[in-house]
Enzyme design. Sequence first.
Site, PDB file in Angstrom:
ATOM      1  N   ARG A  38       0.921  -1.180  -0.106  1.00 19.29           N
ATOM      2  CA  ARG A  38      -0.068  -0.083  -0.078  1.00 19.29           C
ATOM      3  C   ARG A  38       0.884   1.367   0.238  1.00 19.29           C
ATOM      4  O   ARG A  38       0.472   2.525   0.669  1.00 19.29           O
ATOM      5  CB  ARG A  38      -0.768   0.077   1.229  1.00 19.29           C
ATOM      6  N   ARG A  42      -3.502   6.210   0.768  1.00 19.88           N
ATOM      7  CA  ARG A  42      -4.206   7.517   1.367  1.00 19.88           C
ATOM      8  C   ARG A  42      -3.195   8.074   2.324  1.00 19.88           C
ATOM      9  O   ARG A  42      -3.483   9.371   3.003  1.00 19.88           O
ATOM     10  CB  ARG A  42      -5.332   7.123   1.909  1.00 19.88           C
ATOM     11  N   ARG A  51      -7.182  11.410  -5.916  1.00 25.15           N
ATOM     12  CA  ARG A  51      -8.134  10.249  -5.996  1.00 25.15           C
ATOM     13  C   ARG A  51      -9.679  11.398  -5.553  1.00 25.15           C
ATOM     14  O   ARG A  51     -10.609  10.601  -5.950  1.00 25.15           O
ATOM     15  CB  ARG A  51      -7.961   9.241  -4.961  1.00 25.15           C
ATOM     16  N   ASP A  87      -6.614  -3.209  -7.792  1.00 25.06           N
ATOM     17  CA  ASP A  87      -6.857  -3.854  -6.590  1.00 25.06           C
ATOM     18  C   ASP A  87      -7.243  -5.326  -6.820  1.00 25.06           C
ATOM     19  O   ASP A  87      -7.445  -5.755  -8.007  1.00 25.06           O
ATOM     20  CB  ASP A  87      -8.323  -3.037  -6.295  1.00 25.06           C
ATOM     21  N   TYR A 165     -14.412 -12.714  -0.259  1.00 23.17           N
ATOM     22  CA  TYR A 165     -15.001 -11.585  -0.507  1.00 23.17           C
ATOM     23  C   TYR A 165     -16.281 -11.595  -1.396  1.00 23.17           C
ATOM     24  O   TYR A 165     -17.354 -11.035  -1.021  1.00 23.17           O
ATOM     25  CB  TYR A 165     -14.126 -10.488  -1.297  1.00 23.17           C
TER      26      TYR A 165
HETATM   27  O1  1CP Z   1       0.481   0.615  -3.170  1.00 25.80           O
HETATM   28  C1  1CP Z   1      -0.266  -0.620  -3.387  1.00 25.80           C
HETATM   29  O2  1CP Z   1      -0.166  -1.618  -2.585  1.00 25.80           O
HETATM   30  C2  1CP Z   1      -1.074  -0.845  -4.795  1.00 25.80           C
HETATM   31  C3  1CP Z   1      -2.296  -0.921  -4.564  1.00 25.80           C
HETATM   32  C4  1CP Z   1      -3.104  -1.859  -3.828  1.00 25.80           C
HETATM   33  C5  1CP Z   1      -2.990  -3.268  -3.775  1.00 25.80           C
HETATM   34  C6  1CP Z   1      -1.763  -4.030  -3.793  1.00 25.80           C
HETATM   35  C7  1CP Z   1      -4.484  -1.542  -3.449  1.00 25.80           C
HETATM   36  C8  1CP Z   1      -5.131  -0.202  -3.507  1.00 25.80           C
HETATM   37  N1  1CP Z   1      -5.144  -2.668  -3.197  1.00 25.80           N
HETATM   38  C9  1CP Z   1      -4.319  -3.737  -3.106  1.00 25.80           C
HETATM   39  C10 1CP Z   1      -4.676  -4.954  -2.799  1.00 25.80           C
HETATM   40  C11 1CP Z   1      -5.711  -5.487  -1.853  1.00 25.80           C
HETATM   41  N2  1CP Z   1      -7.075  -5.015  -1.938  1.00 25.80           N
HETATM   42  C12 1CP Z   1      -5.906  -6.505  -0.953  1.00 25.80           C
HETATM   43  C13 1CP Z   1      -4.481  -7.249  -0.547  1.00 25.80           C
HETATM   44  C14 1CP Z   1      -3.729  -6.746   0.429  1.00 25.80           C
HETATM   45  C15 1CP Z   1      -4.177  -6.382   1.665  1.00 25.80           C
HETATM   46  O3  1CP Z   1      -4.234  -7.456   2.281  1.00 25.80           O
HETATM   47  O4  1CP Z   1      -4.390  -5.310   2.282  1.00 25.80           O
HETATM   48  C16 1CP Z   1      -6.842  -6.462  -0.212  1.00 25.80           C
HETATM   49  C17 1CP Z   1      -7.455  -7.517   0.867  1.00 25.80           C
HETATM   50  C18 1CP Z   1      -7.721  -5.597  -1.049  1.00 25.80           C
HETATM   51  C19 1CP Z   1      -9.483  -5.184  -0.874  1.00 25.80           C
HETATM   52  C20 1CP Z   1      -9.412  -3.668  -0.414  1.00 25.80           C
HETATM   53  N3  1CP Z   1      -9.389  -2.705  -1.417  1.00 25.80           N
HETATM   54  C21 1CP Z   1      -9.606  -3.370   0.918  1.00 25.80           C
HETATM   55  C22 1CP Z   1      -9.788  -4.280   2.055  1.00 25.80           C
HETATM   56  C23 1CP Z   1     -11.224  -4.284   2.575  1.00 25.80           C
HETATM   57  C24 1CP Z   1     -11.371  -5.064   3.960  1.00 25.80           C
HETATM   58  O5  1CP Z   1     -11.791  -4.550   4.925  1.00 25.80           O
HETATM   59  O6  1CP Z   1     -11.324  -6.200   3.737  1.00 25.80           O
HETATM   60  C25 1CP Z   1      -9.813  -1.941   0.698  1.00 25.80           C
HETATM   61  C26 1CP Z   1     -10.098  -1.012   1.888  1.00 25.80           C
HETATM   62  C27 1CP Z   1      -9.334  -1.573  -0.519  1.00 25.80           C
HETATM   63  C28 1CP Z   1      -9.506  -0.047  -1.247  1.00 25.80           C
HETATM   64  C29 1CP Z   1      -8.265   0.406  -1.820  1.00 25.80           C
HETATM   65  N4  1CP Z   1      -7.403  -0.559  -2.511  1.00 25.80           N
HETATM   66  C30 1CP Z   1      -6.323   0.211  -2.857  1.00 25.80           C
HETATM   67  C31 1CP Z   1      -6.464   1.399  -2.143  1.00 25.80           C
HETATM   68  C32 1CP Z   1      -5.240   2.460  -2.079  1.00 25.80           C
HETATM   69  C33 1CP Z   1      -7.504   1.243  -1.363  1.00 25.80           C
HETATM   70  C34 1CP Z   1      -8.180   2.461  -0.551  1.00 25.80           C
HETATM   71  C35 1CP Z   1      -9.303   2.959  -1.019  1.00 25.80           C
HETATM   72  C36 1CP Z   1      -8.998   4.536  -1.732  1.00 25.80           C
HETATM   73  O7  1CP Z   1      -8.038   4.905  -2.187  1.00 25.80           O
HETATM   74  O8  1CP Z   1      -9.939   5.165  -2.186  1.00 25.80           O
END
Ligand code: 1CP
Length: 368
Positions: A38, A42, A51, A87, A165
Amino acid sequence: MSQDDLILPKDFPQLKNDTFLRAARGEETEHVPVWCMRQAGRYLPEFREFRAGKDFFDTCRSPEACCELTLQPLRRFPFDAAIIFSDILVIPQALGMDVQMVPGKGPTFPDPLKEPEDLQRLQPKVDVEKELGYVFKAITLTRHKIDGKVPLIGFTGAPWTLMSYMIEGGGSNTHSKAKRWLYRHPKASHMLLKMLTDVIVEYLLGQVAAGAQALQVFESHAGILGPVEFNEFSLPYLRDIARRVKEKLKETAKDIPMIVFAKDAHYGLEDLSQSHYDVVGLDWTVDPSAARERTGGKVSLQGNMDPCALYAPKEHISKIVKKMLEGFGTRGYIANLGHGLYPDMDPENVGAFVEAVHTHSKQINKRM
Ligand code: 1CP
């Protein structure tokens, strides 16, 4: 020339820093490479600004936006790798499911899978190029724009994490709806996991063809499974993905390191180190030297500072990093956090983490 001609996956700028790739292969490096899960997120004000007001998945579908967000952290910190902004939930979308990112709530499936009959709602044969070509375009564009500064990592969610999911309909503490399937509908669970595996293999190969120089598979929900369920519903699919991707890549003579990150699956460490991956990613619940011992030099390791350690003062971060480096050793090691950065983290402390990894690892290498 059309827009597409401008981003062809060929003639990429030469790679200037291959430290991350060499560490993934277990080769010696002058310093320990570092990146953060990540890192495009944010916690960066420029990320929030970019964003603002835009839908999350619309952003994911814009190659230009994904490229910009991938590059943002590299302008601030000397990370040794970049991870493409996207994602894991783009795969359920490719299978025909509606997934929305609800601000303040996270990913939401308005119509999750409830019973095995619901599998019929999924696309039986996914045209990966057509459904996920926007990710490939983002990777190709980013490979050009990154200008060889560091390698670009592609990624996917692992089958069990995606399945959970698709059934839970979003984040969950217990994952009990998804686990109910494992105990009540094991056959349908395997069908779904196999379906996801097939799409994931093609998706990862497409990412490599587009320019990804390493691949990470996120099994973020491994920890909700016990060892028996992990061995039946997660590990075989993780193995199958690496075996099939590697087999296919052999034909192209491309050496693409693969990383598996099965969060909280400490019981599975020995098995994960013998599952065709080059690197095993670790969360912070595993002791570095114990992880080395248990994986016996078969793989490189990645991780695993507690993300919350970034709330500590900078001098304390430096001490924690030094201890972590001493535990892992500096060879066959990629420094990272044990999970992703949180939105309230101070970018300055992220910088302190990166600097501490570089400085201490150079010093340790000099002493050897
Ligand atoms: O910088 C990076 O890491 C690249 C971008 C990236 C990656 C690798 C994002 C952007 N998402 C992911 C993978 C991802 N998405 C995972 C695997 C990694 C982990 O375990 O965290 C998972 C579980 C998700 C699902 C997801 N997407 C969640 C988790 C929700 C939950 O409670 O289970 C969330 C909050 C997101 C949204 C998201 N994805 C990425 C960002 C920056 C965000 C935040 C939202 C936004 O910016 O508006």
